[in-house]
Each structure stands twice: as C-alpha cells, then as structure tokens.
Enzyme design. Structure first.
Site, PDB file in Angstrom:
ATOM      1  CB  ILE A  22     -83.577  -7.748  46.503  1.00 36.90           C
ATOM      2  CG1 ILE A  22     -84.631  -8.100  47.558  1.00 36.90           C
ATOM      3  CG2 ILE A  22     -83.798  -6.365  45.932  1.00 36.90           C
ATOM      4  CD1 ILE A  22     -84.666  -7.127  48.740  1.00 36.90           C
ATOM      5  CB  SER A  23     -87.469 -11.538  44.685  1.00 41.96           C
ATOM      6  OG  SER A  23     -86.645 -12.638  44.408  1.00 41.96           O
ATOM      7  CB  ALA A  24     -90.785  -8.156  42.430  1.00 44.12           C
TER       8      ALA A  24
ATOM      9  NE  ARG B  92     -88.228  -3.944  47.439  1.00 45.96           N
ATOM     10  CZ  ARG B  92     -87.718  -4.945  46.747  1.00 45.96           C
ATOM     11  NH1 ARG B  92     -87.645  -6.139  47.296  1.00 45.96           N
ATOM     12  NH2 ARG B  92     -87.296  -4.771  45.513  1.00 45.96           N
TER      13      ARG B  92
END
Length: 156
Positions: free
Chosen positions: A67-69, A44
């Site tokens: 960007i999502s968790a 990530r």
C-alpha cells in the site's frame, strides 16, 4: 537514516489515523479539506498490516504488493479533487488493499476498484468491512473485482 533524523527533530510520529491526517496536513502534503475529510473517514489502519500502519511509508499487504505511503494517497486525491465530486465516478486500477478506492468512494459517491491479483479482491472487501464501511459495499457506491486494469472496466 530517516528515523534517526526524525528523532533528532523530536517530531512525534502518528499513532492513529487522526494523527496521521493532521501530520500530513501540517506538513503540506494534504491541502484540500474534502481530501482531509475523506482520509479521516477511512482509517488506514484497517487496510494494511499492524506494523506502523500510520507511518508515512509504504507497507506490505502481501502477494509482493505494498500500500503506498499516505502522503502519496493524499497527493493523488488532492490532484483528483476536482473530479472526485458527488455524482462523479472513479476507477482505481490496481486497487490493492482498497484504501484509496474507499477514499474515492467517500469523496464522489461511486468508486470501482479493479485488481490484477485475485487474492487481493476479497481482502479489499474485508478491509472495508473491518473499517465499518459495509454500507459502501451496496453494489453501486464501492465495488472491487479481479481483472486487467489496462483493459478498463467494461461495466464502467
């Protein structure tokens, strides 16, 4: 509040991709071994900015997009695990930084990202290369293109 609460519990926050994935697994946010393996494979930290890339929270990737968790990615991949098997194909509408699309490609062998914001497409490709996954960008395994995802991907 959240960081104060976490600090009072003396929970060590993840500082690497391995720590993040193990944190999600221990917290019950990541249940499947195939998903765990994919998230360990795709780092990530190469898909978002340098500010706390392994924190379990959304991160800005520019162009007023996040960007999502990580726990959201884990939950999504867990829910799709039966469809992300080798030989299957995945379409990621709104592929953003390319992180989730890359995880899907690792899991099933063929993933396509379609992104409405044209500037994010070359960023996605650069992120995959930065992550050392250039081999996925062979034209079949992992592709990104600009387009309106509500219309699908005609070549898909």
């Amino acid at each position: 509040f959240f960081s104060v609460y976490i600090s009072s519990l003396h929970i060590k926050m993840p500082r690497s991709n391995v720590e993040l994935v193990n944190f999600l697994f221990r917290a019950g946010r990541l249940m499947n071994e195939d998903v765990k393996k994919a998230m360990l494979t795709v780092d990530r930290g190469n898909y978002c900015g340098p500010h706390d890339p392994y924190g379990d929270c959304p991160q800005s990737i520019g162009y007023n997009v996040t960007i999502s968790a990580p726990h959201m990615h884990a939950m999504c991949l867990d829910l799709l695990k039966d469809y992300l098997k080798p030989g299957c194909r995945a379409l990621d509408v709104g592929s953003g930084s390319g992180y989730l699309t890359a995880c899907m490609a690792v899991m099933c062998g063929q993933a396509h990202g379609i992104e409405y914001i044209p500037e994010l497409v070359p960023i996605s490709i650069a992120n995959v290369k930065k992550d050392g996954k250039s081999d996925l960008l062979d034209g079949k395994t992992l592709t990104f293109q600009h387009g309106d995802g509500s219309k699908g991907l005609p070549s898909f």
